[in-house]
Design an enzyme around this catalytic site. Structure first.
Site, PDB file in Angstrom:
ATOM      1  N   CYS A  79       0.849  -1.182   0.000  1.00  0.00           N
ATOM      2  CA  CYS A  79       0.000   0.000   0.000  1.00  0.00           C
ATOM      3  C   CYS A  79       0.890   1.239   0.000  1.00  0.00           C
ATOM      4  O   CYS A  79       1.949   1.254   0.637  1.00  0.00           O
ATOM      5  CB  CYS A  79      -0.895  -0.003   1.238  1.00  0.00           C
ATOM      6  SG  CYS A  79      -2.091   1.346   1.255  1.00  0.00           S
ATOM      7  N   HIS A 183      -3.956   6.987  -3.405  1.00  0.00           N
ATOM      8  CA  HIS A 183      -3.597   6.113  -2.282  1.00  0.00           C
ATOM      9  C   HIS A 183      -4.268   4.761  -2.492  1.00  0.00           C
ATOM     10  O   HIS A 183      -5.498   4.671  -2.489  1.00  0.00           O
ATOM     11  CB  HIS A 183      -4.071   6.737  -0.970  1.00  0.00           C
ATOM     12  CG  HIS A 183      -3.779   5.911   0.247  1.00  0.00           C
ATOM     13  ND1 HIS A 183      -4.474   6.053   1.427  1.00  0.00           N
ATOM     14  CD2 HIS A 183      -2.867   4.927   0.473  1.00  0.00           C
ATOM     15  CE1 HIS A 183      -4.008   5.214   2.323  1.00  0.00           C
ATOM     16  NE2 HIS A 183      -3.041   4.497   1.764  1.00  0.00           N
ATOM     17  N   HIS A 279       4.228   2.209   1.588  1.00  0.00           N
ATOM     18  CA  HIS A 279       4.353   2.427   3.032  1.00  0.00           C
ATOM     19  C   HIS A 279       3.896   1.222   3.868  1.00  0.00           C
ATOM     20  O   HIS A 279       3.667   1.360   5.068  1.00  0.00           O
ATOM     21  CB  HIS A 279       3.653   3.721   3.491  1.00  0.00           C
ATOM     22  CG  HIS A 279       2.222   3.882   3.094  1.00  0.00           C
ATOM     23  ND1 HIS A 279       1.717   5.063   2.586  1.00  0.00           N
ATOM     24  CD2 HIS A 279       1.166   3.040   3.152  1.00  0.00           C
ATOM     25  CE1 HIS A 279       0.433   4.939   2.347  1.00  0.00           C
ATOM     26  NE2 HIS A 279       0.058   3.711   2.700  1.00  0.00           N
ATOM     27  N   PRO A 311       0.021  11.859   2.879  1.00  0.00           N
ATOM     28  CA  PRO A 311      -1.315  12.430   2.750  1.00  0.00           C
ATOM     29  C   PRO A 311      -1.925  12.787   4.096  1.00  0.00           C
ATOM     30  O   PRO A 311      -1.593  12.204   5.130  1.00  0.00           O
ATOM     31  CB  PRO A 311      -2.103  11.281   2.107  1.00  0.00           C
ATOM     32  CG  PRO A 311      -1.443  10.053   2.669  1.00  0.00           C
ATOM     33  CD  PRO A 311       0.017  10.393   2.781  1.00  0.00           C
ATOM     34  N   HIS A 335       3.402   7.995   7.371  1.00  0.00           N
ATOM     35  CA  HIS A 335       2.798   7.760   6.052  1.00  0.00           C
ATOM     36  C   HIS A 335       1.531   8.596   5.865  1.00  0.00           C
ATOM     37  O   HIS A 335       0.884   8.515   4.823  1.00  0.00           O
ATOM     38  CB  HIS A 335       2.484   6.285   5.858  1.00  0.00           C
ATOM     39  CG  HIS A 335       1.200   5.804   6.488  1.00  0.00           C
ATOM     40  ND1 HIS A 335       0.838   6.111   7.777  1.00  0.00           N
ATOM     41  CD2 HIS A 335       0.195   5.024   5.993  1.00  0.00           C
ATOM     42  CE1 HIS A 335      -0.331   5.544   8.052  1.00  0.00           C
ATOM     43  NE2 HIS A 335      -0.746   4.886   6.997  1.00  0.00           N
ATOM     44  N   GLY A 336       1.161   9.367   6.887  1.00  0.00           N
ATOM     45  CA  GLY A 336      -0.043  10.173   6.803  1.00  0.00           C
ATOM     46  C   GLY A 336      -0.261  10.927   8.096  1.00  0.00           C
ATOM     47  O   GLY A 336       0.674  11.125   8.885  1.00  0.00           O
ATOM     48  N   LYS A 409     -13.721   8.365  -3.439  1.00  0.00           N
ATOM     49  CA  LYS A 409     -13.581   7.378  -2.366  1.00  0.00           C
ATOM     50  C   LYS A 409     -14.383   6.140  -2.718  1.00  0.00           C
ATOM     51  O   LYS A 409     -15.431   6.214  -3.362  1.00  0.00           O
ATOM     52  CB  LYS A 409     -14.110   7.946  -1.053  1.00  0.00           C
ATOM     53  CG  LYS A 409     -13.365   9.174  -0.539  1.00  0.00           C
ATOM     54  CD  LYS A 409     -12.013   8.829   0.014  1.00  0.00           C
ATOM     55  CE  LYS A 409     -12.100   8.061   1.312  1.00  0.00           C
ATOM     56  NZ  LYS A 409     -10.779   7.825   1.918  1.00  0.00           N
TER      57      LYS A 409
END
Length: 410
Positions: A79, A183, A279, A311, A335-336, A409
């Site tokens: 991912c 993502h 990640h 993100p 990673h976010g 989404k």
């Protein structure tokens, strides 16, 4: 950053937060479990976006000697993020009308029609160089007969988004330029591989009377064993598949964006440098003079000068960064933003109306088939990305700050 090293730890735990009060109890407990692993190298790292996961915290990093841990990589192997900037200024397209509403709305609608979301899949096999290569090298995989059908099945999911926190975003950077960020991961392939080898590791660990407690869900595979080598091969396949999956979606999204802008304006769309990074993975690297398996679960590699994508949440900000090569973090950053509410907690705390009003007030176009679970991924469910960035200022240098303009989404 602060360090925990007490009666609960065998190895230190380095945490990129101000103090222990910023760490949820379950996450801290999992960090202690990691610190007891006998094959660790140096210490455990927790990034500022850390929160509890399965076995190992999300935003966790460990380096291990001669073993791999499926649950320390996670179920969505590979991912990660894909990003590309354009030469188009938002001010030149923001008010452009099409036959299907404003230009951004029309682009979001076309993305939703052309890219399968959530559990959707393509009706016909798609092109995949990664899966073609796997088919040509089947002798590497055929020992794990239960997993082999996943290779053929993967042709129907390559270039699809998935659900949960995965997204395709149109964003505006601080200089007013339109950018694309994606993502996504390895879809069903990665989860099946993780679950399969975690169960193998559990069985072997029981056979070996492992001191790693089964309830901690950190069963391991020595890399010199047949099972360890099998996991590494399948993990690398899932990583390559995830990388290609993002690239396919980016290619399609770029095509949609270019066609729409050039149809309704006099602008010619050009794209800049792409950044595609994982990640969720494990890799053999050299740290402090030893070759070790660095497991990054919800954490991204940022060697000195290396670019990565961090993100935030939809309607929030995201960053493109350059690594500083921090040795203490094994050259890693967050990673976010990291969750501050669980998915169910966010659903209880924030109404659909609150989330939709917030997105509308910010001028964010949302593309989502079902709105009943929209609160799961709202910006209120996540930590403040700017605070997270401040907490890891020793790990990365921000290159671009990006604001959501439109989001798809699952």
């Amino acid at each position: 950053m602060f360090v925990l090293y007490n009666e609960n730890t065998r190895f230190p735990v380095k945490i990129w937060l101000e103090d222990e009060s910023q760490l949820e109890a379950n996450c801290l407990e999992q960090a202690y479990h990691l610190s007891q692993l006998p094959f660790l190298h140096k210490w455990v790292c927790l990034m500022p976006d850390t929160h509890a996961g399965k076995g190992m915290p999300i935003g966790g990093v460990i380096a291990t000697k001669d073993v791999v841990i499926p649950n320390a990589v996670g179920v969505d192997i590979g991912c990660g993020m894909d990003f590309i900037p354009t030469n188009i200024r938002m001010e030149d397209i923001r008010e452009v009308q099409t036959g299907n509403g404003m230009l951004i709305q029309a682009v979001i609608g076309n993305i939703m029609r052309e890219i399968p979301l959530n559990t959707e899949r393509y009706k016909t096999p798609q092109v995949s160089e990664v899966l073609d290569r796997a088919g040509q090298e089947m002798e590497k995989y055929e020992e794990n007969a239960e997993l082999v059908p996943l290779i053929e099945d993967g042709y129907y999911q390559i270039g699809s988004l998935g659900g949960g926190n995965h997204f395709i975003e149109l964003q505006e950077d601080e200089n007013g330029y339109l950018c694309i960020m994606i993502h996504s991961g390895s879809r069903h392939l990665g989860k099946a591989i993780c679950d399969y080898f975690h169960e193998k590791a559990r069985a072997l660990n029981r056979l070996w009377y492992s001191e790693v407690k089964e309830e901690h869900r950190l069963a391991f595979l020595p890399v010199h064993t047949k099972e360890g080598q099998q996991y590494i091969r399948w993990m690398n396949l899932a990583m390559d598949y995830a990388f290609e999956n993002r690239a396919r979606m980016l290619e399609k999204t770029c095509g949609i964006l270019k066609a729409m802008i050039e149809k309704y304006t006099d602008r010619i769309v050009e794209f800049g440098e792409e950044v595609n990074c994982h990640h969720n993975y494990a890799a053999l690297e050299n740290h402090y003079g030893e070759n070790v398996w660095v497991h990054r679960k919800g954490a991204v590699r940022v060697r000195e000068g290396e670019m990565a994508v961090i993100p935030g949440a939809m309607g929030s900000y995201s960053y493109v960064v350059m690594g500083k090569g921090s040795k203490e973090s094994f050259c890693t950053s967050s990673h976010g933003a990291g969750r501050s509410y669980s998915r169910s907690g966010a659903m209880q705390a924030f109404t659909i109306e609150k989330v939709m009003v917030d997105l509308k007030e910010q001028g964010v176009v949302l593309g989502k088939r079902r709105k009943n679970d929209v609160a799961e991924e709202c910006r209120f469910a996540y930590k403040d990305i700017d605070q997270v960035m401040a907490q890891q200022s020793d790990l990365v240098t921000p290159l671009r700050k990006l604001k959501t303009v439109g989001v798809v989404k699952g």
